[in-house]
Design a protein around this motif. Sequence first.
Motif, PDB file in Angstrom:
ATOM      1  N   TYR A  57      -9.523  28.595  24.144  1.00 52.60           N
ATOM      2  CA  TYR A  57     -10.325  27.400  23.957  1.00 52.60           C
ATOM      3  C   TYR A  57     -10.385  26.657  25.285  1.00 52.60           C
ATOM      4  O   TYR A  57      -9.939  27.169  26.319  1.00 52.60           O
ATOM      5  CB  TYR A  57      -9.741  26.565  22.823  1.00 52.60           C
ATOM      6  CG  TYR A  57     -10.701  25.528  22.286  1.00 52.60           C
ATOM      7  CD1 TYR A  57     -10.275  24.244  22.013  1.00 52.60           C
ATOM      8  CD2 TYR A  57     -12.034  25.846  22.047  1.00 52.60           C
ATOM      9  CE1 TYR A  57     -11.144  23.290  21.520  1.00 52.60           C
ATOM     10  CE2 TYR A  57     -12.912  24.895  21.568  1.00 52.60           C
ATOM     11  CZ  TYR A  57     -12.464  23.628  21.311  1.00 52.60           C
ATOM     12  OH  TYR A  57     -13.323  22.683  20.838  1.00 52.60           O
ATOM     13  N   GLU A  60      -7.231  26.527  27.474  1.00 53.64           N
ATOM     14  CA  GLU A  60      -6.874  27.802  28.111  1.00 53.64           C
ATOM     15  C   GLU A  60      -7.821  28.096  29.264  1.00 53.64           C
ATOM     16  O   GLU A  60      -7.386  28.571  30.320  1.00 53.64           O
ATOM     17  CB  GLU A  60      -6.931  28.967  27.106  1.00 53.64           C
ATOM     18  CG  GLU A  60      -5.771  29.032  26.122  1.00 53.64           C
ATOM     19  CD  GLU A  60      -5.932  28.079  24.955  1.00 53.64           C
ATOM     20  OE1 GLU A  60      -7.056  27.575  24.770  1.00 53.64           O
ATOM     21  OE2 GLU A  60      -4.956  27.841  24.244  1.00 53.64           O
TER      22      GLU A  60
ATOM     23  N   SER B 430      -1.510  26.218  20.524  1.00 52.57           N
ATOM     24  CA  SER B 430      -2.756  25.997  21.263  1.00 52.57           C
ATOM     25  C   SER B 430      -3.965  26.001  20.351  1.00 52.57           C
ATOM     26  O   SER B 430      -5.084  25.753  20.768  1.00 52.57           O
ATOM     27  CB  SER B 430      -2.938  27.077  22.330  1.00 52.57           C
ATOM     28  OG  SER B 430      -3.261  28.309  21.685  1.00 52.57           O
ATOM     29  N   ARG B 432      -4.854  28.642  18.146  1.00 51.41           N
ATOM     30  CA  ARG B 432      -5.419  29.957  17.826  1.00 51.41           C
ATOM     31  C   ARG B 432      -4.917  30.446  16.467  1.00 51.41           C
ATOM     32  O   ARG B 432      -3.742  30.377  16.154  1.00 51.41           O
ATOM     33  CB  ARG B 432      -5.053  30.960  18.921  1.00 51.41           C
ATOM     34  CG  ARG B 432      -5.654  32.345  18.736  1.00 51.41           C
ATOM     35  CD  ARG B 432      -5.307  33.251  19.917  1.00 51.41           C
ATOM     36  NE  ARG B 432      -3.882  33.556  19.977  1.00 51.41           N
ATOM     37  CZ  ARG B 432      -3.294  34.523  19.281  1.00 51.41           C
ATOM     38  NH1 ARG B 432      -3.990  35.257  18.445  1.00 51.41           N
ATOM     39  NH2 ARG B 432      -1.996  34.726  19.410  1.00 51.41           N
ATOM     40  N   GLN B 478     -11.775  29.925  12.723  1.00 47.15           N
ATOM     41  CA  GLN B 478     -11.215  29.529  14.017  1.00 47.15           C
ATOM     42  C   GLN B 478     -12.025  28.372  14.575  1.00 47.15           C
ATOM     43  O   GLN B 478     -11.476  27.396  15.087  1.00 47.15           O
ATOM     44  CB  GLN B 478     -11.266  30.735  14.982  1.00 47.15           C
ATOM     45  CG  GLN B 478     -10.872  30.398  16.418  1.00 47.15           C
ATOM     46  CD  GLN B 478      -9.395  30.099  16.557  1.00 47.15           C
ATOM     47  OE1 GLN B 478      -8.560  31.003  16.588  1.00 47.15           O
ATOM     48  NE2 GLN B 478      -9.032  28.834  16.622  1.00 47.15           N
ATOM     49  N   ARG B 482     -11.034  24.533  15.899  1.00 43.40           N
ATOM     50  CA  ARG B 482     -11.391  23.986  17.220  1.00 43.40           C
ATOM     51  C   ARG B 482     -12.056  22.617  17.066  1.00 43.40           C
ATOM     52  O   ARG B 482     -11.798  21.711  17.849  1.00 43.40           O
ATOM     53  CB  ARG B 482     -12.336  24.933  17.962  1.00 43.40           C
ATOM     54  CG  ARG B 482     -11.775  26.329  18.258  1.00 43.40           C
ATOM     55  CD  ARG B 482     -10.476  26.286  19.009  1.00 43.40           C
ATOM     56  NE  ARG B 482     -10.058  27.601  19.495  1.00 43.40           N
ATOM     57  CZ  ARG B 482      -8.864  27.864  19.991  1.00 43.40           C
ATOM     58  NH1 ARG B 482      -7.952  26.909  20.066  1.00 43.40           N
ATOM     59  NH2 ARG B 482      -8.570  29.071  20.417  1.00 43.40           N
ATOM     60  N   GLU B 483     -12.904  22.467  16.041  1.00 41.62           N
ATOM     61  CA  GLU B 483     -13.548  21.173  15.786  1.00 41.62           C
ATOM     62  C   GLU B 483     -12.497  20.102  15.522  1.00 41.62           C
ATOM     63  O   GLU B 483     -12.598  18.969  15.991  1.00 41.62           O
ATOM     64  CB  GLU B 483     -14.472  21.257  14.563  1.00 41.62           C
ATOM     65  CG  GLU B 483     -15.794  21.937  14.809  1.00 41.62           C
ATOM     66  CD  GLU B 483     -16.718  21.132  15.696  1.00 41.62           C
ATOM     67  OE1 GLU B 483     -17.539  21.759  16.391  1.00 41.62           O
ATOM     68  OE2 GLU B 483     -16.630  19.892  15.721  1.00 41.62           O
ATOM     69  N   LEU B 486     -10.842  19.024  18.718  1.00 43.86           N
ATOM     70  CA  LEU B 486     -11.650  18.059  19.476  1.00 43.86           C
ATOM     71  C   LEU B 486     -11.474  16.657  18.903  1.00 43.86           C
ATOM     72  O   LEU B 486     -11.274  15.689  19.638  1.00 43.86           O
ATOM     73  CB  LEU B 486     -13.132  18.439  19.415  1.00 43.86           C
ATOM     74  CG  LEU B 486     -13.587  19.638  20.224  1.00 43.86           C
ATOM     75  CD1 LEU B 486     -15.050  19.941  19.936  1.00 43.86           C
ATOM     76  CD2 LEU B 486     -13.385  19.389  21.711  1.00 43.86           C
ATOM     77  N   GLN B 584     -10.230  12.996  31.195  1.00 42.80           N
ATOM     78  CA  GLN B 584     -10.396  14.428  30.982  1.00 42.80           C
ATOM     79  C   GLN B 584      -9.069  15.171  30.915  1.00 42.80           C
ATOM     80  O   GLN B 584      -8.847  15.973  30.017  1.00 42.80           O
ATOM     81  CB  GLN B 584     -11.267  15.049  32.070  1.00 42.80           C
ATOM     82  CG  GLN B 584     -11.552  16.510  31.773  1.00 42.80           C
ATOM     83  CD  GLN B 584     -12.407  17.163  32.820  1.00 42.80           C
ATOM     84  OE1 GLN B 584     -13.591  16.903  32.930  1.00 42.80           O
ATOM     85  NE2 GLN B 584     -11.794  18.024  33.606  1.00 42.80           N
ATOM     86  N   ASP B 585      -8.191  14.883  31.863  1.00 41.34           N
ATOM     87  CA  ASP B 585      -6.913  15.601  31.877  1.00 41.34           C
ATOM     88  C   ASP B 585      -6.111  15.329  30.611  1.00 41.34           C
ATOM     89  O   ASP B 585      -5.542  16.233  30.007  1.00 41.34           O
ATOM     90  CB  ASP B 585      -6.073  15.176  33.092  1.00 41.34           C
ATOM     91  CG  ASP B 585      -6.538  15.880  34.353  1.00 41.34           C
ATOM     92  OD1 ASP B 585      -6.169  15.431  35.453  1.00 41.34           O
ATOM     93  OD2 ASP B 585      -7.290  16.874  34.241  1.00 41.34           O
ATOM     94  N   PHE B 587      -7.271  14.314  27.720  1.00 34.73           N
ATOM     95  CA  PHE B 587      -7.989  14.886  26.583  1.00 34.73           C
ATOM     96  C   PHE B 587      -7.718  16.391  26.480  1.00 34.73           C
ATOM     97  O   PHE B 587      -7.368  16.896  25.410  1.00 34.73           O
ATOM     98  CB  PHE B 587      -9.489  14.628  26.735  1.00 34.73           C
ATOM     99  CG  PHE B 587     -10.321  15.210  25.634  1.00 34.73           C
ATOM    100  CD1 PHE B 587     -11.024  16.399  25.829  1.00 34.73           C
ATOM    101  CD2 PHE B 587     -10.406  14.585  24.398  1.00 34.73           C
ATOM    102  CE1 PHE B 587     -11.795  16.945  24.820  1.00 34.73           C
ATOM    103  CE2 PHE B 587     -11.185  15.132  23.373  1.00 34.73           C
ATOM    104  CZ  PHE B 587     -11.871  16.316  23.589  1.00 34.73           C
ATOM    105  N   VAL B 588      -7.863  17.095  27.590  1.00 34.90           N
ATOM    106  CA  VAL B 588      -7.667  18.545  27.567  1.00 34.90           C
ATOM    107  C   VAL B 588      -6.244  18.894  27.154  1.00 34.90           C
ATOM    108  O   VAL B 588      -6.004  19.813  26.376  1.00 34.90           O
ATOM    109  CB  VAL B 588      -8.023  19.175  28.930  1.00 34.90           C
ATOM    110  CG1 VAL B 588      -7.620  20.632  28.982  1.00 34.90           C
ATOM    111  CG2 VAL B 588      -9.512  19.031  29.191  1.00 34.90           C
ATOM    112  N   LEU B 591      -5.706  18.613  23.450  1.00 33.56           N
ATOM    113  CA  LEU B 591      -6.403  19.573  22.592  1.00 33.56           C
ATOM    114  C   LEU B 591      -5.397  20.451  21.856  1.00 33.56           C
ATOM    115  O   LEU B 591      -5.614  20.857  20.721  1.00 33.56           O
ATOM    116  CB  LEU B 591      -7.352  20.463  23.407  1.00 33.56           C
ATOM    117  CG  LEU B 591      -8.676  19.831  23.787  1.00 33.56           C
ATOM    118  CD1 LEU B 591      -9.416  20.747  24.756  1.00 33.56           C
ATOM    119  CD2 LEU B 591      -9.542  19.579  22.562  1.00 33.56           C
ATOM    120  N   SER B 592      -4.284  20.735  22.528  1.00 34.29           N
ATOM    121  CA  SER B 592      -3.246  21.529  21.865  1.00 34.29           C
ATOM    122  C   SER B 592      -2.637  20.715  20.739  1.00 34.29           C
ATOM    123  O   SER B 592      -2.560  19.500  20.811  1.00 34.29           O
ATOM    124  CB  SER B 592      -2.150  21.906  22.851  1.00 34.29           C
ATOM    125  OG  SER B 592      -2.726  22.587  23.932  1.00 34.29           O
TER     126      SER B 592
END
Lengths: 209, 594
Positions: A57, A60, B430, B432, B478, B482-483, B486, B584-585, B587-588, B591-592
Amino acid sequence: MSFTEIRQAVIEGAAAKVKELTQAALDAGESPQAILNEGLIPAMGTVGEKFQSGEFYISEMMISARAMYSGLNLVKPLLSQQKAESKGKAVVGTVQGDLHDIGKNLVCMMMEGGGYEVIDLGINITPDQFVAAIKEHNPDFVMMSALLTTTMASMEKTIKAIEAAGLRDQVKIAIGGAPVTQKYADSIGADFFASDAGEAVSKANAFIN
Amino acid sequence: METYKVLFLPEGIEVNVARGDSLLKAAALAGIELEGPCGGKGTCGKCKVKLVEKGDSRWVLACRTLVTKNIKVEIPQTDIQLHRKGELENIPLSVKLKTSVHKQQVTVQPPSLDYQVSDLGRLQQALEDKVIPSHHALKSLPRAIELGQGKVTVVLHEKTIIAVEPGDTTSKFYGIAVDIGTTTVVASLYHLKSGEKLGSASATNAQNIFGADVISRIEYVISQSDGLDQLQRRVTNVINRLLKQLCQKANIEPTSIYQAVVAGNTTMSHLFLGVDPRALAPSPYIPVFTQKIAIKAKEIGLNIAPEGIVSIIPCIAGYIGGDTTAMILDAQLKTERRTILAVDIGTNGEMVLAVNGRLTACSTAAGPAFEGAHIKFGMRAAPGAVEGVTTTPQSIDLKVIGGGAPKGICGSGLLELVQVLLDLGIITPSGRLISPEEGKALGLSPALWERLGRNADGNYFYLAPSPEEGGDPIVVYQRDIRELQLAKAAIRTGIEILLREEGLLASDLDQVLLAGAFGSFINKHSALGIGMLPPVNPDLITSIGNAAGRGASLALLSSEVLDEASEVVANVKHIELSGRADFQDIFVENLSFR
């Protein structure tokens, strides 16, 4: 030398390891071009595929991209010394009124990882700014990103501005972003649409070849 | 122009529809509530209806199906929504009653040759105040004096007489507080003389056929020449329907409602007033107004006393609205000495951090995952929605609203499912979803790893069979996970940035308040477990129900609270997340899940 270890380290996102292995390869006399073309670029191709399949995602992709950069930053200065040609040049930006940049940043990273020279214009880029960038940098590609249906309209405005400046034939225009579709791309006369950063690279490659 | 008849079942409502109009539009005409989170683009699949033709039937998307002949359409019963926001616990309000609108009974002295003062002059003398009448009040004045034989009741707002009635009507004095949510509208009726709450009613915000989120609605304003008008009328009609319901139940006349206080997010506030919100969409996100606005009911078609005052609770910024202001008023964050985080996870995600009365606020586009949109089998909370998941020794158990067979999964259910699957190792930190082989290798029971699979839409985790014969089984993909990533990353990042701005850590929080319908129904352990909330002691997390609605009610009952709203707005520091280099940092990273 097979660059399997470098590729693996990029995919795993192990930045320090990529740096170490890249340096070791350079010290062993490997050409920077080979490290790029057989190590870093294929690794990012795999990363793109894993994103498409759902295994990877955004996080990664970014982590792998950072690992890729730790190798690329060693290789890049040597390539420019040798005046090695990049695959192509792309100017990338998020359109006017839109401040979303994660997608755009991924495109920049994947394009660099794909062997392209990338000029990241940033966010909230007006049609005039895109036109100025084309004049200044002479890119092969202009890539625009938008995340809102309401700012998407700037894409059409930008293409018209590029046409008005007589520059349309010099560049291939790509668009992307959550609300963007192939249909929209066709309706505004973009050359291609990419649904994710990996696709941006593979479609750009198709034009170059 | 050719029209055709469309009959909607089971309601049995028939409408005449122009050739080429969509079934979604026809349903709207018929007053049938259909979901349209994607705004009619045909991408979300939530507006499915059944076309019935000659004993045969097929499912179609209402937004994509155009009317070209007389047809019968069956509406799936899932679409009867539970208005969770309307069900929220009624915590009684405590405020000193001091309404902005007053009713006063006076006796107007009869005129004579020695006392040739006008009706208005004699009324002013009776009131001992040179108040000015509205046009409507002026026109009703002579008849009111005549019928009341001098005894009249005036309705006053600030220095204006907004109405005059014969006799003593001081107890016919009502007001409403309205919370205009992007998804659900809630109206509460109060007796303004006593402060007593007479009832509450809720309904889906009918603007939703144009999209689940504010951006799609703004887009509708931009793309349709009468879009703004349509949106304004749709929401006003919903409120008027609720008013009718409330008045009938309380056995009062809608015209004896003299005040309405409205709380809504900035876009909703604009659309309600028919003010163009389009500059809210692109950066720098500029509203036409954020200040407190007061207009007359007749100006926007609200069915209360035509001269009744409609006050809009002031907004803080383009994406932090009067509903957030109302939440601040309700939770009394300005007078709190402790460190409190208040989060409203509605269709948008607003949050306020109060540190010894000092307020900072931000909003994040949490996204529609919590509402079920963008999730393949997502649905809003209604009978058939999986709303909870528990583990059994060998497998999992699904808790379904209404207890029947599952039809889909709602936001709170998805949250709990993901947390359970994370705990089991079926979803990696993460995000998955593992393969069946990995599941088997982990030592999971077959009842669990056999639920993992892959089809053309990607990897999935199976929940339950389709409720229909031959339909697709209910699974979580999957992509759906992911949604959710976010959405939860957005909320968590907003919270972290607010804390950072104040130089605080999560451990410094004395309390976390969850407002809104979603906040009341989510499992706080799941919210913590997936990292949507920063690590705090679960005991510190409290649901405060419909704080926006209560804040609006407080402002209705007390003009001091309404004035305070403007104070609050002037003193809240708004953090614009889109301008921040660190967003951004963070947020990313968020995400995990873990």
